[in-house]
Design a protein around this motif. Structure first.
Motif, mmCIF file in Angstrom:
data_model
loop_
_atom_site.group_PDB
_atom_site.id
_atom_site.type_symbol
_atom_site.label_atom_id
_atom_site.label_comp_id
_atom_site.label_asym_id
_atom_site.label_seq_id
_atom_site.Cartn_x
_atom_site.Cartn_y
_atom_site.Cartn_z
ATOM 1 N N LYS A 537 12.573 -3.783 5.970
ATOM 2 C CA LYS A 537 12.144 -3.396 4.611
ATOM 3 C C LYS A 537 10.769 -4.007 4.381
ATOM 4 O O LYS A 537 10.564 -5.193 4.688
ATOM 5 C CB LYS A 537 13.129 -3.915 3.580
ATOM 6 C CG LYS A 537 14.561 -3.412 3.850
ATOM 7 C CD LYS A 537 15.336 -3.231 2.587
ATOM 8 C CE LYS A 537 16.750 -2.739 2.881
ATOM 9 N NZ LYS A 537 17.184 -1.725 1.926
ATOM 10 N N ILE A 538 9.863 -3.226 3.840
ATOM 11 C CA ILE A 538 8.484 -3.700 3.742
ATOM 12 C C ILE A 538 8.373 -4.911 2.809
ATOM 13 O O ILE A 538 9.105 -5.028 1.824
ATOM 14 C CB ILE A 538 7.494 -2.593 3.311
ATOM 15 C CG1 ILE A 538 7.918 -1.913 2.016
ATOM 16 C CG2 ILE A 538 7.283 -1.583 4.422
ATOM 17 C CD1 ILE A 538 6.914 -0.898 1.497
ATOM 18 N N THR A 539 7.426 -5.784 3.155
ATOM 19 C CA THR A 539 7.258 -7.014 2.381
ATOM 20 C C THR A 539 5.916 -7.044 1.650
ATOM 21 O O THR A 539 5.527 -8.069 1.107
ATOM 22 C CB THR A 539 7.377 -8.244 3.303
ATOM 23 O OG1 THR A 539 6.423 -8.093 4.357
ATOM 24 C CG2 THR A 539 8.764 -8.360 3.883
ATOM 25 N N MET A 540 5.205 -5.916 1.696
ATOM 26 C CA MET A 540 4.039 -5.741 0.823
ATOM 27 C C MET A 540 4.146 -4.336 0.244
ATOM 28 O O MET A 540 4.601 -3.419 0.929
ATOM 29 C CB MET A 540 2.724 -5.842 1.604
ATOM 30 C CG MET A 540 2.351 -7.248 2.026
ATOM 31 S SD MET A 540 0.678 -7.303 2.722
ATOM 32 C CE MET A 540 -0.341 -7.320 1.244
ATOM 33 N N SER A 541 3.721 -4.179 -0.997
ATOM 34 C CA SER A 541 3.732 -2.861 -1.626
ATOM 35 C C SER A 541 2.701 -1.971 -0.933
ATOM 36 O O SER A 541 1.603 -2.429 -0.621
ATOM 37 C CB SER A 541 3.341 -2.984 -3.103
ATOM 38 O OG SER A 541 4.126 -3.960 -3.738
ATOM 39 N N TYR A 542 3.073 -0.722 -0.694
ATOM 40 C CA TYR A 542 2.127 0.236 -0.102
ATOM 41 C C TYR A 542 1.541 1.063 -1.249
ATOM 42 O O TYR A 542 2.267 1.822 -1.892
ATOM 43 C CB TYR A 542 2.827 1.157 0.897
ATOM 44 C CG TYR A 542 3.085 0.531 2.253
ATOM 45 C CD1 TYR A 542 3.360 -0.822 2.391
ATOM 46 C CD2 TYR A 542 3.035 1.303 3.414
ATOM 47 C CE1 TYR A 542 3.588 -1.390 3.638
ATOM 48 C CE2 TYR A 542 3.265 0.743 4.667
ATOM 49 C CZ TYR A 542 3.542 -0.605 4.769
ATOM 50 O OH TYR A 542 3.775 -1.172 6.006
ATOM 51 N N PRO A 543 0.247 0.924 -1.509
ATOM 52 C CA PRO A 543 -0.324 1.604 -2.679
ATOM 53 C C PRO A 543 -0.450 3.116 -2.501
ATOM 54 O O PRO A 543 -0.378 3.621 -1.384
ATOM 55 C CB PRO A 543 -1.713 0.970 -2.792
ATOM 56 C CG PRO A 543 -2.006 0.367 -1.484
ATOM 57 C CD PRO A 543 -0.718 0.136 -0.763
ATOM 58 N N ARG A 544 -0.638 3.784 -3.633
ATOM 59 C CA ARG A 544 -0.961 5.223 -3.599
ATOM 60 C C ARG A 544 -2.451 5.421 -3.432
ATOM 61 O O ARG A 544 -2.914 6.494 -3.072
ATOM 62 C CB ARG A 544 -0.565 5.888 -4.923
ATOM 63 C CG ARG A 544 0.888 5.855 -5.201
ATOM 64 C CD ARG A 544 1.157 6.364 -6.623
ATOM 65 N NE ARG A 544 2.530 6.074 -6.964
ATOM 66 C CZ ARG A 544 3.560 6.853 -6.631
ATOM 67 N NH1 ARG A 544 3.369 7.977 -5.980
ATOM 68 N NH2 ARG A 544 4.783 6.505 -6.960
ATOM 69 N N HIS A 545 -3.188 4.368 -3.801
ATOM 70 C CA HIS A 545 -4.639 4.473 -3.799
ATOM 71 C C HIS A 545 -5.199 3.056 -3.711
ATOM 72 O O HIS A 545 -4.658 2.136 -4.339
ATOM 73 C CB HIS A 545 -5.109 5.142 -5.101
ATOM 74 C CG HIS A 545 -6.543 5.524 -5.086
ATOM 75 N ND1 HIS A 545 -7.551 4.608 -5.238
ATOM 76 C CD2 HIS A 545 -7.139 6.727 -4.932
ATOM 77 C CE1 HIS A 545 -8.718 5.228 -5.173
ATOM 78 N NE2 HIS A 545 -8.502 6.525 -4.984
ATOM 79 N N VAL A 546 -6.280 2.918 -2.972
ATOM 80 C CA VAL A 546 -6.874 1.597 -2.794
ATOM 81 C C VAL A 546 -7.268 0.975 -4.141
ATOM 82 O O VAL A 546 -7.268 -0.251 -4.310
ATOM 83 C CB VAL A 546 -8.070 1.691 -1.801
ATOM 84 C CG1 VAL A 546 -9.259 2.388 -2.427
ATOM 85 C CG2 VAL A 546 -8.459 0.340 -1.249
ATOM 86 N N GLY A 547 -7.556 1.851 -5.136
ATOM 87 C CA GLY A 547 -7.964 1.363 -6.451
ATOM 88 C C GLY A 547 -6.865 0.641 -7.217
ATOM 89 O O GLY A 547 -7.135 -0.017 -8.219
ATOM 90 N N GLN A 548 -5.623 0.738 -6.757
ATOM 91 C CA GLN A 548 -4.521 0.019 -7.441
ATOM 92 C C GLN A 548 -4.457 -1.462 -7.049
ATOM 93 O O GLN A 548 -3.736 -2.236 -7.666
ATOM 94 C CB GLN A 548 -3.173 0.645 -7.079
ATOM 95 C CG GLN A 548 -2.950 2.046 -7.574
ATOM 96 C CD GLN A 548 -1.603 2.543 -7.067
ATOM 97 O OE1 GLN A 548 -1.331 2.510 -5.868
ATOM 98 N NE2 GLN A 548 -0.759 2.989 -7.974
ATOM 99 N N ILE A 549 -5.180 -1.829 -6.007
ATOM 100 C CA ILE A 549 -5.095 -3.204 -5.482
ATOM 101 C C ILE A 549 -5.796 -4.189 -6.420
ATOM 102 O O ILE A 549 -6.883 -3.875 -6.886
ATOM 103 C CB ILE A 549 -5.739 -3.256 -4.072
ATOM 104 C CG1 ILE A 549 -4.950 -2.365 -3.115
ATOM 105 C CG2 ILE A 549 -5.820 -4.680 -3.551
ATOM 106 C CD1 ILE A 549 -5.651 -2.151 -1.788
ATOM 107 N N PRO A 550 -5.252 -5.372 -6.705
ATOM 108 C CA PRO A 550 -3.988 -5.896 -6.173
ATOM 109 C C PRO A 550 -2.767 -5.221 -6.810
ATOM 110 O O PRO A 550 -2.703 -5.077 -8.027
ATOM 111 C CB PRO A 550 -4.040 -7.377 -6.544
ATOM 112 C CG PRO A 550 -4.935 -7.453 -7.733
ATOM 113 C CD PRO A 550 -5.929 -6.355 -7.562
ATOM 114 N N ILE A 551 -1.857 -4.855 -5.938
ATOM 115 C CA ILE A 551 -0.614 -4.246 -6.422
ATOM 116 C C ILE A 551 0.536 -5.027 -5.801
ATOM 117 O O ILE A 551 0.574 -5.230 -4.593
ATOM 118 C CB ILE A 551 -0.568 -2.738 -6.077
ATOM 119 C CG1 ILE A 551 0.695 -2.098 -6.627
ATOM 120 C CG2 ILE A 551 -0.749 -2.459 -4.589
ATOM 121 C CD1 ILE A 551 0.670 -0.575 -6.627
#
Ligand code: BGC
Length: 717
Positions: A537-551
């Motif tokens: 199970k992933i341990t970092m959120s995978y964004p929809r767009h780089v502009g959401q970072i930090p997410i």
């Protein structure tokens, strides 16, 4: 060895030498010492080189033995060198990169990896490993997320702790054990814009509640050293940051081990603008509580003068040197300066079949199935093509695997053929246009295409930050091309960071395979064919767009939270993108399907010293046995400081036989309900808490409990 007596015998130059760490070539090339440009630039003479206390990055037992021999021949007091190196995810038997390992949600595997690493590294005469990296990061642009355990402080702490225990066991003097140096203290993973080495500016609250937890766990587990980070904190480089090195480490955490700079980071306080020159850097370093200087020469060139001018109290030097001697004593170097090193053992034990088997087991659990529309597992009755830039790759070791030998790793074609999967077409190509007309005709005969996509080993890791975390356009085009051609695609992602995958969601299956090490493609074949059921199970959120970072999932609520369906415009959201990630923290599929029902509590209210049991029924709804990681999150609705909308507080990775139903229990006690104030003190406040259980950070069911109000003092721990 009476190290206090030994200290008394040392001249001031010899003492300062103990704080210097150099690379092996400095000793090997001693003949040219006076003329070799690099040494001259560093102000090093042969005498200074041969007073150094430690070595960085030894290659093998033979090299270690020859450097130590040469050194001891010239040493007045016979104080052996201590050898340190970066053994990050394996020595020659390479394991999954730490980010992948963390997706296993199985910290015991970190212990296993550290054990094998220590056993192998020890035969090369390595005494200290610069691992684990406990830097929490919420920014996939930062290349070093590959070396860490993801965005969650709780998970990060569990993994770092097991790594330390695995490296050191109970006794670092034993062959096969190495001392652990946790790094990079502190908050290196919060580099602005995800650009490596960049400014860090985080509040003390965030430091204590998120960023410091991993280092603290490593120290509590007994880590002998801690490495400072390249970044500033409160405007002061971590390497000369007294608040961090004395306030937090010594006073708050009672750490009595060694501090060491990162590569050249004491000298780098000059370009940071915190010291006029190396002399001032040395002054600030020793006052701040910095012991060993790696690769730069501020101490060796200036500390003597500073002491003689009474700008530095010699007591500070003595304390630091004593800590170095203590480490050497604990390792047993005064009894055996060649501790662990064995050319013979190295050739039989390193990358042994037993070690490779352990690596494969770890790899099995370090894979995440992100999407699967009935295409996986593969069928022996179907025909497949394997295409893409990594279709025939053996380069699965990943960053920081300098002793690893990629050329010995299997390709996926080799491992799939062994499993009787019919691979009728295999071609390593970087773009659709590389497929010829004849290729396209052949492709008409296959049932599905496996696309091996991702980034190469040099695209993540130190100094490898990116602003674009999509797959390169030419890779995304494979998915579009095959969709239009009416062929289903299964994407394998070889990579070192979360990607923005929004342009490849037409793929029918996506398997995150990161860099899994020596046995990567063997483990991937087991998963693809269903011999092993994926459980990561992933341990970092995978964004929809780089502009959401930090997410990140454990964010605060804000005063104007976005509520789905509510059309109020003046809330915290983006005009052009959702707030939520494409794949949330804790998410990962299995070939089994699990249902969660009937969340219940032993009681709804608790007083400070009571415990509550929380139960949930989890059922495997399929014929396929598999692991499920049942996750517990908690929200503190109201506190003096604003608390996250949810925080991971527990999990259980459990095996479910076909159709098995289990009652899963979590015990809730006060320590799960607390937080840290800006000084690092634990605080518990009464009130209502939300308990959430489920299979990821968004698929959750919840109940509330009340922590009863008692005498105020009871809540101050
Ligand atoms: C890295 C550290 C590493 C050190 C020694 C530095 O550049 O930041 O993680 O331990 O080099 O190799």
């Amino acid at each position: 060895m009476d190290i206090n007596l030994l200290l008394k015998k040392l001249t001031i130059e010899e003492k300062i030498g103990q704080l210097l760490q150099l690379s092996p070539f400095h000793f090997i090339r001693d003949i040219e010492v006076e003329v070799f440009g690099h040494l001259k630039e560093l102000g090093l003479t042969e005498k200074k080189v041969f007073s150094a206390g430690s070595v960085l990055g030894i290659h093998n037992a033979a090299e270690m033995i020859s450097v130590q021999e040469k050194y001891l021949r010239k040493s007045t007091h016979q104080i052996p060198l201590v050898f340190m190196a970066d053994i990050i995810h394996g020595y020659e038997t390479i394991f999954p990169v730490p980010l992948a390992l963390s997706t296993s949600w199985n910290p015991k595997l970190a212990f296993d990896m550290a054990r094998v690493s220590a056993i192998e590294a020890s035969t090369a005469g390595i005494h200290v490993t610069f691992s684990p990296m406990a830097d929490l990061s919420r920014d996939p642009r930062w290349g070093r997320v590959v070396e860490g355990f993801g965005e969650d402080p709780y998970l990060n702490a569990l993994f770092t702790k097991e790594m330390v225990k695995g490296y050191q066991q109970d006794d670092i003097s034993q062959d096969g054990n190495v001392a652990s140096c946790v790094k990079h203290f502190a908050a290196y993973g919060a580099a602005e814009g995800g650009r490596d080495y960049n400014t860090v500016d985080v509040s003390r609250l965030s430091l204590h509640n998120y960023y410091l937890k991993g280092y603290k766990a490593a120290i509590d587990a007994g880590a002998k050293l801690i490495m400072t980070s390249f970044n500033v904190l409160d405007g002061i480089p971590a390497t000369i940051n007294k608040h961090l090195l004395r306030g937090v480490l010594r006073d708050l955490w009672k750490f009595d081990g060694l501090t060491i700079t990162d590569y050249d980071s004491l000298h780098q306080v000059v370009p940071h603008g915190n010291a006029e020159n190396d002399e001032e850097a040395a002054l600030k370093g020793i006052i701040a509580g910095l012991d060993i200087e790696m690769a730069s020469t501020c101490y060796i060139n200036y500390l003597k003068k500073l002491i003689e001018n009474h700008e530095v109290d010699i007591k500070l030097l003595d304390e630091a040197v004593l800590r170095v001697l203590k480490l050497k004593e604990e390792i047993g170097l005064f009894d055996n300066p060649y501790k662990g090193a064995s050319v013979e053992l190295e050739s039989t034990l390193v990358r042994s079949n037993d070690h490779l088997e352990i690596s494969k087991k770890v790899a099995h659990e370090s894979v995440v199935l992100l999407k699967n529309e009935n295409l996986l597992p593969l069928s022996t009755h179907k025909k497949y093509a394997l295409i893409g830039p990594y279709a025939e790759t053996r380069n699965t070791n990943g960053p920081w695997s300098w002793h690893g030998k990629n050329e010995l790793n299997h390709t996926l074609k080799e491992t799939l053929l062994e499993k009787n999967i019919s691979m009728t077409f295999v071609k390593q190509v970087v773009r659709v246009e590389d497929l010829t007309k004849e290729d396209l005709i052949e492709l008409k005969n296959v049932d599905a295409v496996i696309l091996a996509l991702g980034e190469n080993e040099r695209e993540s890791g130190e100094a490898h930050s990116k602003v674009d975390i999509k797959l390169p356009r030419n890779q995304e085009e494979f998915v579009e091309f095959f969709r239009q051609a009416g062929l289903d695609s299964i994407v394998l992602l070889y990579h070192g960071r979360p990607f923005d995958l929004s342009n490849i969601m037409d793929a029918k299956a996506i398997l995150d395979v990161y860099y899994l090490g020596s046995m990567a493609n063997d483990a991937i074949a087991d998963i693809l064919t269903g011999v092993i059921n994926p459980s990561g199970k992933i341990t970092m959120s995978y964004p929809r767009h780089v502009g959401q970072i930090p997410i990140y999932y454990n964010h605060l609520n804000t005063g104007r939270p976005k509520i789905e369906g509510d059309r109020n415009e003046y809330v915290s959201y983006y005009l052009d993108e959702l707030n939520t990630p494409l794949f949330p923290f804790g998410f990962g599929l299995s070939y089994s399907k699990f249902s969660y029902q009937n969340l219940r509590l032993s009681q709804f209210e608790m007083s400070l010293n009571e415990e509550i049991s929380l139960f949930i029924d989890v059922q495997n709804e399929t014929e396929i046995g598999g692991f499920e990681t049942v996750q517990l999150y908690i929200r503190d609705y109201v506190a003096t400081i604003s608390r996250p909308v949810k925080e991971l507080k527990g999990f259980q990775k459990i095996w479910f036989a076909p159709h098995q139903r289990r009652v899963v229990e979590f015990v809730i006690n006060k320590s799960l309900l607390s937080y840290l104030d800006d000084q690092g003190n634990e605080v518990i406040e009464p009130g209502r808490f939300q308990l959430m259980v489920g299979s990821s950070s968004i698929e959750l069911t919840s109940l509330d409990i009340i922590l009863k109000k008692e005498e105020v003092n009871d809540f101050k721990k």
